[in-house]
Design an enzyme around this catalytic site. Structure first.
Site, PDB file in Angstrom:
ATOM      1  N   LYS A 183     -56.991  30.678 -25.060  1.00 26.04           N
ATOM      2  CA  LYS A 183     -57.691  29.743 -25.948  1.00 26.04           C
ATOM      3  C   LYS A 183     -58.063  30.454 -27.257  1.00 26.04           C
ATOM      4  O   LYS A 183     -57.970  31.690 -27.355  1.00 26.04           O
ATOM      5  CB  LYS A 183     -58.936  29.220 -25.234  1.00 26.04           C
ATOM      6  CG  LYS A 183     -58.629  28.455 -23.935  1.00 26.04           C
ATOM      7  CD  LYS A 183     -59.935  27.943 -23.329  1.00 26.04           C
ATOM      8  CE  LYS A 183     -59.773  27.486 -21.903  1.00 26.04           C
ATOM      9  NZ  LYS A 183     -61.060  27.087 -21.302  1.00 26.04           N
ATOM     10  N   TYR A 194     -56.763  17.894 -21.565  1.00 25.02           N
ATOM     11  CA  TYR A 194     -57.966  17.865 -20.716  1.00 25.02           C
ATOM     12  C   TYR A 194     -58.320  16.447 -20.254  1.00 25.02           C
ATOM     13  O   TYR A 194     -59.478  16.174 -19.949  1.00 25.02           O
ATOM     14  CB  TYR A 194     -59.150  18.473 -21.475  1.00 25.02           C
ATOM     15  CG  TYR A 194     -59.171  19.995 -21.456  1.00 25.02           C
ATOM     16  CD1 TYR A 194     -59.099  20.705 -20.256  1.00 25.02           C
ATOM     17  CD2 TYR A 194     -59.291  20.729 -22.641  1.00 25.02           C
ATOM     18  CE1 TYR A 194     -59.138  22.103 -20.234  1.00 25.02           C
ATOM     19  CE2 TYR A 194     -59.330  22.130 -22.623  1.00 25.02           C
ATOM     20  CZ  TYR A 194     -59.248  22.799 -21.407  1.00 25.02           C
ATOM     21  OH  TYR A 194     -59.296  24.180 -21.381  1.00 25.02           O
ATOM     22  N   PHE A 253     -69.234  17.602 -21.738  1.00 26.89           N
ATOM     23  CA  PHE A 253     -68.735  18.649 -22.645  1.00 26.89           C
ATOM     24  C   PHE A 253     -67.319  18.364 -23.167  1.00 26.89           C
ATOM     25  O   PHE A 253     -66.747  19.173 -23.911  1.00 26.89           O
ATOM     26  CB  PHE A 253     -68.763  20.013 -21.949  1.00 26.89           C
ATOM     27  CG  PHE A 253     -68.021  20.056 -20.628  1.00 26.89           C
ATOM     28  CD1 PHE A 253     -66.642  20.237 -20.584  1.00 26.89           C
ATOM     29  CD2 PHE A 253     -68.707  19.875 -19.422  1.00 26.89           C
ATOM     30  CE1 PHE A 253     -65.963  20.265 -19.383  1.00 26.89           C
ATOM     31  CE2 PHE A 253     -68.025  19.899 -18.203  1.00 26.89           C
ATOM     32  CZ  PHE A 253     -66.648  20.095 -18.189  1.00 26.89           C
ATOM     33  N   ARG A 300     -54.633  31.695 -10.899  1.00 25.37           N
ATOM     34  CA  ARG A 300     -56.063  31.312 -10.925  1.00 25.37           C
ATOM     35  C   ARG A 300     -56.939  32.463 -10.448  1.00 25.37           C
ATOM     36  O   ARG A 300     -58.049  32.650 -10.926  1.00 25.37           O
ATOM     37  CB  ARG A 300     -56.292  30.075 -10.043  1.00 25.37           C
ATOM     38  CG  ARG A 300     -55.617  28.806 -10.534  1.00 25.37           C
ATOM     39  CD  ARG A 300     -56.334  28.161 -11.685  1.00 25.37           C
ATOM     40  NE  ARG A 300     -57.671  27.699 -11.344  1.00 25.37           N
ATOM     41  CZ  ARG A 300     -58.421  26.920 -12.133  1.00 25.37           C
ATOM     42  NH1 ARG A 300     -57.943  26.524 -13.306  1.00 25.37           N
ATOM     43  NH2 ARG A 300     -59.617  26.542 -11.765  1.00 25.37           N
ATOM     44  N   ASN A 335     -64.497  30.814 -22.244  1.00 24.22           N
ATOM     45  CA  ASN A 335     -63.952  31.572 -21.107  1.00 24.22           C
ATOM     46  C   ASN A 335     -62.491  31.979 -21.302  1.00 24.22           C
ATOM     47  O   ASN A 335     -61.796  32.321 -20.358  1.00 24.22           O
ATOM     48  CB  ASN A 335     -64.187  30.830 -19.792  1.00 24.22           C
ATOM     49  CG  ASN A 335     -63.465  29.492 -19.722  1.00 24.22           C
ATOM     50  OD1 ASN A 335     -62.696  29.159 -20.630  1.00 24.22           O
ATOM     51  ND2 ASN A 335     -63.690  28.743 -18.667  1.00 24.22           N
ATOM     52  N   HIS A 367     -56.901  29.393 -20.010  1.00 30.99           N
ATOM     53  CA  HIS A 367     -56.667  28.224 -19.159  1.00 30.99           C
ATOM     54  C   HIS A 367     -55.516  28.524 -18.209  1.00 30.99           C
ATOM     55  O   HIS A 367     -54.548  29.186 -18.583  1.00 30.99           O
ATOM     56  CB  HIS A 367     -56.282  27.001 -20.015  1.00 30.99           C
ATOM     57  CG  HIS A 367     -55.733  25.885 -19.174  1.00 30.99           C
ATOM     58  ND1 HIS A 367     -56.550  24.978 -18.538  1.00 30.99           N
ATOM     59  CD2 HIS A 367     -54.458  25.581 -18.815  1.00 30.99           C
ATOM     60  CE1 HIS A 367     -55.786  24.141 -17.830  1.00 30.99           C
ATOM     61  NE2 HIS A 367     -54.518  24.487 -17.982  1.00 30.99           N
ATOM     62  N   GLU A 389     -48.584  19.958 -17.209  1.00 31.22           N
ATOM     63  CA  GLU A 389     -48.989  20.750 -18.374  1.00 31.22           C
ATOM     64  C   GLU A 389     -47.789  21.445 -19.018  1.00 31.22           C
ATOM     65  O   GLU A 389     -47.700  21.516 -20.247  1.00 31.22           O
ATOM     66  CB  GLU A 389     -50.069  21.763 -17.964  1.00 31.22           C
ATOM     67  CG  GLU A 389     -51.391  21.070 -17.647  1.00 31.22           C
ATOM     68  CD  GLU A 389     -52.453  21.965 -17.038  1.00 31.22           C
ATOM     69  OE1 GLU A 389     -53.575  21.473 -16.795  1.00 31.22           O
ATOM     70  OE2 GLU A 389     -52.195  23.161 -16.796  1.00 31.22           O
TER      71      GLU A 389
END
Ligand code: DAT
Ligand code: MG
Length: 237
Positions: free
Chosen positions: A95, A135, A143, A171, A198, A201, A212
């Site tokens: 990100k 998203y 958020f 992950r 964070n 992704h 995705e």
């Protein structure tokens, strides 16, 4: 020339006989298979162009060797396809915070050193509309707007990684969503502090991975290849 061809053809033919050791992945066989494809695409036509210079004996030897090589090549291509079908792909994005903090190489290297294979990569600034598509499953969350604003605020490195179990293990490498809860040793655990920044992704399952990858990449932007390291990563005893 013809003895060279014979040697490569007999190597290809030998690879037709899988040992118990490499029965699962045929890693070496795949590399030889690729060589055999090159040999079918490159060397076999040379048989014809060299006919004029060859003796009758050389020609027939060449043809026998060629005939041995072709089924080997076909077999190995088939095996490659089977193997490719077993391999998972996942979508990973660094990100804007990860990019701005100079963490691209750190993150890429964690996936690479694990043994996963990079098959697609690009840098882009996604539009807010695109971020909302990415998203979409979080659109009810408070958020959501801030998250999409943030994702579209700067450069993102979009990647597709391939490997056995890469969706689930990717992950694990990334760590829990909230870096306060991510284990040390994970990307978020080591390199991030708050949930809104964070840095990375990763797809959370096979369906999202498929969706995705399709959203971020055109099929022709993904590269299928055999890595030299695969036989050292996947072969079993
Ligand atoms: P993940 O990125 O681990 O798959 P997610 O899909 O639940 O987590 O959420 C997507 C992103 O949204 C996440 O990386 C950071 C942000 N986010 C999640 N929960 C949040 C929260 N409670 N407050 C602020 N941002 C949040
Ligand atoms: Mg998620």
């Amino acid at each position: 020339m013809s003895s060279q061809i014979c040697r490569s053809a007999s190597r290809a033919a030998r690879s037709l006989l899988p040992s118990a050791k490499n029965a699962r992945f045929f890693s070496e066989g795949r590399a030889i298979g690729a060589a055999a494809v090159v040999s079918a695409g490159g060397k076999v036509p040379l048989f014809a162009s060299n006919f004029g210079n060859s003796t009758a004996g050389n020609i027939s030897r060449s043809w026998i060797c060629g005939l041995l090589a072709l089924p080997a090549a076909a077999f190995m291509i088939q095996d490659q396809e089977v193997h490719a079908a077993e391999m998972e792909r996942t979508f990973i994005a660094i990100k804007p915070d990860g990019v701005q903090r100079g963490l691209i190489s750190e993150i890429v290297s964690r996936f690479e050193r694990k043994g996963f294979k990079l098959v697609g990569i690009k840098i882009l600034v996604p539009s807010k509309d695109f971020a909302q598509k990415h998203y979409h499953d979080l659109k009810e969350r408070p958020f959501f707007n801030g998250l999409c604003e943030f994702l579209s605020s700067g450069p993102v490195v979009a990647m597709v990684w391939e490997g056995e179990g890469v969706i689930r293990y990717g992950r694990k490498l990334i760590g829990a969503t909230d870096p306060q809860k991510s284990e040390p040793g994970t990307i978020r655990g080591d390199l991030a502090v708050v949930v809104g920044r964070n840095i990375i992704h990763g797809s959370d399952g096979p369906e999202t991975a498929k969706d995705e990858i399709k959203l971020w990449f055109k099929p022709e932007e993904l590269v299928s290849y055999t890595s030299n390291a695969e036989k050292w990563i996947y072969e079993q005893n």
